[in-house]
Structure formats: C-alpha cells, structure tokens
Design a protein around this motif. Structure first.
Motif: not given
Length: 262
Positions: A89-93, A128-136, A150-159, A200-205
């Motif tokens: 749902w977050p990525l659909a949004a 960001a919601v999708a990327w955060a959920r992916l971490q968990e 997809v989530a990583g590229l999209l979040l990086g670019w839209v940032t 975000l990178v330093l906190s990523a898993r």
C-alpha cells in the motif's frame, strides 16, 4: 488463508499494479493536457540545484523496476507474503502520487507551484514508510531484491527531487534563480539532503545500496549542471558524504549483502 484475507491481498495487488501503470502513462498524459512537458516547466523554473538533464533518466529504471515488481507481487503465490503486504500500500500510494505529480507539474508548476511540491513530499512520505517497513521484515531470498531496489531507488531519488522541486517552486513564486541568495539557499538545501540521506544510510539494515546510488546520482548531476563554484563543491561533498556513510555502514553491518542489495 481466509477468504477475506485473500480478497484484501488481491485488492492490494491490483492497486499496486494499477498505480505502477499509472505512473508510466502520467508523464505523457500530463504533457498532452498541458501542451508542454515536465522538462519544459523544469527549464522555465530551474534553480541552482536543478540537476543536469541526463539525471532524470533514472525514472526509466524506477518505472521499469516498479512495473516488474507490481507484476510479480500480483502473482497468486506472492500476494500473501508479508513483504508485499507490508510494502504494497505505501508503494502503491507513492506510484499514484508520481502519476498525479506528472500531470500537475506541467499544468500548474508555474502558476500554482506549491501543489506539485506538496504532492512530492507526500510521495517521499509514502516511500519512506515502505522503506522503513522493509527494514523490519525478515530476509526471504531473491524475491526480496526487487521491492527493496524499487523502494531504495525511489526514496533516494525523491529525496533529492523534493529539494529540487522546492527550489523550482521558489523560482516560480519570484525568488531569484541566481545571485548570492540563491547560492546560499542551494548550499543549505544540498547540505540538508546530505545529512538526511547519510542518517538514513547509517541507520539502515537493508536496501541502502539502491538508496545511496539514487541520491549520489542526483547530487552529482547538480554538480555536472555547472552552477556557481560553491554549489558545485557542496554537491560533490554531499555525494561524497553519502557514499562514505554507506561504506561505514557496510563495514559495521554483519550482513552486507542485505544492506547493499535488499
């Protein structure tokens, strides 16, 4: 799985697929309705942090990856996976937001620039919601790589794009496109992007590799665009800072493959 659960999974999968298709047709539709392209409006409202034109080709990679994942997650055997339920749902949004932005920007990017800007920040939030959920979510083989990319590229670019669009909105509203004030704003914006992305990178898993690649791609393109020296130097430093953050995180992370790929 219950009938209701299967129905909900099917609705979500269909929404992801529809939104992924919508963002592909959004740009030509917006250009047709407005009689001018996203690029034309971007040129008209360009600021000192507008990247060189080649940088926007990243959308082709994002759209292709989004569509591939949308088709994959819609397969009957994939719909009920926790990974797809958590990120769907977050990525659909986010995809739907992209389609809306692609229509709004050529239509009102000059006359009402705050509307596309708000849309873009909504896209950032959804991704960001999708990327955060992916971490968990637990790692589940190669099937995780596509949504992570997809989530990583999209979040990086839209940032990066959010800062760029903010600069364009400012110019459309009458802010100077050049000069000392514009340079100060550009430097501050690039520093903000570097700080947010590095944190975000330093906190990523997981999925930090695609995220870093998109951010570095965008800010290097700002340097390549050839603005004033302070902006170019800051853009290069921002790219370096985010890349170093990834190296540091990779060194201390016990599972570097998941961190870098997904």
């Amino acid at each position: 799985m219950t009938t209701n659960g299967a129905r909900r999974d099917g609705i979500r999968a269909a929404a992801v697929l529809a939104a992924a298709l919508a963002q592909i047709v959004g740009s030509p539709l917006g250009s047709a309705l407005a009689g001018r392209s996203v690029g034309a409006v971007s040129d008209e409202t360009g600021s000192l942090i507008t990247p060189a034109g080649y940088a926007f080709t990243v959308w082709g990679v994002i759209f292709a990856g989004s569509l591939a994942w949308a088709v994959y997650q819609a397969l009957p055997a994939q719909r009920g996976r926790a990974l797809h339920r958590g990120t769907g749902w977050p990525l659909a949004a986010a995809f739907a937001g992209n389609a809306a932005w692609e229509i709004a920007f050529p239509l009102i990017g000059v006359s009402v620039p705050l509307v596309p800007l708000v849309l873009l920040f909504c896209i950032v939030a959804a991704t960001a919601v999708a990327w955060a959920r992916l971490q968990e979510l637990p790692v589940e083989g190669l099937g995780r790589v596509l949504p992570a990319a997809v989530a990583g590229l999209l979040l990086g670019w839209v940032t990066v794009a959010a800062a760029v669009n903010a600069g364009q909105a400012g110019v459309a509203l009458g802010a100077p496109a050049s000069g000392t004030t514009a340079q100060v704003w550009a430097v501050v914006a690039l520093i903000a992007v570097a700080l947010i992305a590095s944190a975000l990178v330093l906190s990523a898993r997981a999925a930090a590799g695609p995220f870093t690649a998109a951010v570095v791609w965008g800010v290097l393109a700002v340097a390549v665009a050839g603005g004033p020296a302070p902006v170019v130097v800051t853009a290069l430093a921002a790219a370096g800072a985010v890349a170093v953050a990834l190296v540091v995180r990779t060194v201390v992370r016990r599972d570097p493959v998941t961190l870098l790929v997904g």
